[in-house]
Design an enzyme around this catalytic site. Structure first.
Site, short mmCIF file in Angstrom:
data_model
loop_
_atom_site.label_atom_id
_atom_site.label_comp_id
_atom_site.label_asym_id
_atom_site.label_seq_id
_atom_site.Cartn_x
_atom_site.Cartn_y
_atom_site.Cartn_z
N ASP A 31 -5.36 -8.43 4.81
CA ASP A 31 -4.33 -7.66 5.51
C ASP A 31 -4.57 -7.67 7.02
OD1 ASP A 31 -2.37 -5.91 6.31
OD2 ASP A 31 -3.32 -4.12 5.51
N HIS A 85 -12.98 -2.69 4.91
CA HIS A 85 -11.62 -2.87 5.43
C HIS A 85 -11.61 -2.87 6.95
CE1 HIS A 85 -10.67 -1.21 1.33
NE2 HIS A 85 -9.83 -2.23 1.39
N ASN A 113 -8.27 -10.17 -0.92
CA ASN A 113 -7.31 -9.33 -0.19
C ASN A 113 -7.39 -9.53 1.32
OD1 ASN A 113 -6.90 -8.23 -2.70
ND2 ASN A 113 -7.17 -6.12 -2.05
N ARG A 163 -2.27 -8.63 10.66
CA ARG A 163 -1.97 -7.70 11.76
C ARG A 163 -2.42 -8.31 13.09
NH1 ARG A 163 -2.92 -1.62 9.39
NH2 ARG A 163 -2.37 -2.10 7.26
N SER A 180 0.85 -1.20 0.00
CA SER A 180 0.00 0.00 0.00
C SER A 180 0.89 1.24 0.00
CB SER A 180 -0.89 0.01 1.25
OG SER A 180 -0.08 0.23 2.39
N ASP A 213 -1.29 -1.69 -3.89
CA ASP A 213 -2.65 -1.76 -3.34
C ASP A 213 -3.21 -0.33 -3.16
OD1 ASP A 213 -4.86 -3.04 -2.18
OD2 ASP A 213 -4.00 -2.95 -0.15
P1 13P Z 1 -8.84 -6.45 5.26
O1 13P Z 1 -8.83 -5.18 6.07
O2 13P Z 1 -10.15 -7.16 5.40
O3 13P Z 1 -7.71 -7.34 5.55
O4 13P Z 1 -8.75 -6.02 3.71
C1 13P Z 1 -7.50 -5.77 3.13
C2 13P Z 1 -7.61 -5.15 1.79
O5 13P Z 1 -8.64 -5.08 1.17
C3 13P Z 1 -6.36 -4.61 1.22
O6 13P Z 1 -6.58 -3.94 0.03
O1 G3H Z 2 -6.91 -1.63 2.19
C1 G3H Z 2 -6.01 -1.25 2.91
C2 G3H Z 2 -4.95 -2.21 3.31
O2 G3H Z 2 -5.37 -2.98 4.39
C3 G3H Z 2 -3.65 -1.51 3.53
O3 G3H Z 2 -3.66 -0.81 4.73
O4 G3H Z 2 -3.03 1.49 3.93
O5 G3H Z 2 -2.82 0.84 6.35
O6 G3H Z 2 -1.25 -0.12 4.65
P1 G3H Z 2 -2.62 0.43 4.93
ZN ZN Z 3 -8.48 -2.93 -0.04
#
Ligand code: 13P
Ligand code: G3H
Ligand code: ZN
Length: 316
Positions: free
Chosen positions: A255, A179, A253, A259, A48, A81
């Protein structure tokens, strides 16, 4: 071996989804590659804007390059991303990314098309794939917060027109996820009806699901038992990953779940060893735990065990 997302999607379409995992540091990269190899799965490594500026954008690129050398059998795409137009151009020009996401989903339909098409033209000239987004997920991304009630599901007819007019290689659709760790209030399902309608209009076209973390409740309970306060969190039902894949979702996706693994490992470690101040012991535990998590997700996505067949289909 770095490939484009379009190459991965060609192999996956209708059968399985490729896991797209965000990384910010060396420990996550190590766990991701280890887990992917252990489960024999292709994957997408996502960076990202926030991850690029966490240390220095060159640092993450170097980490990924090194991981590719440590795990030469890995087949993966390197993907930006939630890029804005400028960041997409930087990544296209870097020569390292094989795929970028242009996220102009907060713009009007026509403006989103105009921006996405410009990025597609620049990326395709260099053989790079482009993901665009239509519809609005709820939750928080780095700079953008979409309040509850302002999220909008993707309109299938608009999706078909968007794909035609932009030439993007895959489309992120809003189908009820958001998200972060607080996706739903009470039990909810993905909007499979929206996926079915899009598939009927653009058969064979790869779709992307953002906000796909499952927020495992046992993980949350362990975090809270070790001092965390993330009550009321809820994620996507992992049993809905494969049905979504069968309806054309080729990229899922994840993320937030990673975490949560990090938070659980570190909270428990320092709770149980209050005199400890070396970061390497918990870092090592995290790598093993994250690798296990990645392998388990790849099984649920159906990407586990696909590596050899993919390699053959790529002629490598
Ligand atoms: P999550 O927050 O559900 O892990 O989604 C991550 C995401 O969409 C990153 O682009
Ligand atoms: O969609 C967002 C992803 O989870 C990335 O998160 O922008 O905090 O790195 P971030
Ligand atoms: Zn996303």
């Amino acid at each position: 071996m770095i490939v484009t997302t379009a190459q991965l999607f060609k192999h996956a379409y209708g059968k399985y989804a490729v896991g797209a995992y965000n990384i910010n540091n060396a420990e996550q990269a190590m766990g991701l590659f280890k887990g992917a190899i252990e489960s024999k799965a292709p994957f997408i490594i996502q960076i990202s804007k926030g991850a690029r500026s966490y240390t220095d954008k060159r640092m993450l690129e170097a980490i990924i390059r090194a991981a590719g050398e440590i795990f030469p059998e890995a087949i993966f795409a390197v993907h930006l991303d939630h890029g804005d137009e400028q960041t997409c151009y930087e990544c296209i020009d870097s020569g390292f990314f094989s795929s970028v996401m242009i996220d102009a989903s907060h713009e009007s339909f026509d403006k989103n098309i105009e921006i996405s098409k410009r990025v597609v033209d620049r990326a395709h000239a260099k053989g790079i794939s482009v993901e665009a987004e239509l519809g609005m997920l709820g939750g928080v991304e780095e700079d953008i917060k979409v309040e509850d009630g302002h999220a909008t599901l993707t309109n299938p007819a608009e999706a078909a027109e968007f794909i035609k007019r932009t030439g993007c290689d895959s489309l992120a659709c809003a189908i009820g996820t958001s998200h972060g760790a607080f996706k739903f209030k009470g039990r909810q399902s993905l909007h499979f009806d929206v996926l079915e309608k899009i598939k009927a209009l653009v058969p064979g076209y790869p779709l992307v699901m953002h906000g796909s973390s499952s927020v495992p409740q046992d993980e949350v309970a362990r975090i809270n038992a070790a001092g965390g306060t993330i009550a009321g969190s809820m994620g996507v039902d992992v049993n809905e990953y494969l049905p979504a894949a069968k309806l054309g979702v080729t990229k899922i996706n994840i993320d937030t779940d990673g975490r949560l693994v990090w938070t659980r490992v570190h909270r428990e470690f320092f709770r149980d060893k209050p005199a400890e101040f070396d970061f390497r012991p918990p870092g090592k535990i995290f790598i093993v735990e994250y690798a296990k998590f990645i392998a388990s997700r790849n099984v649920l996505l159906g990407s586990a065990g696909q590596l050899d067949d993919l390699r053959k289909s790529l002629g490598k």
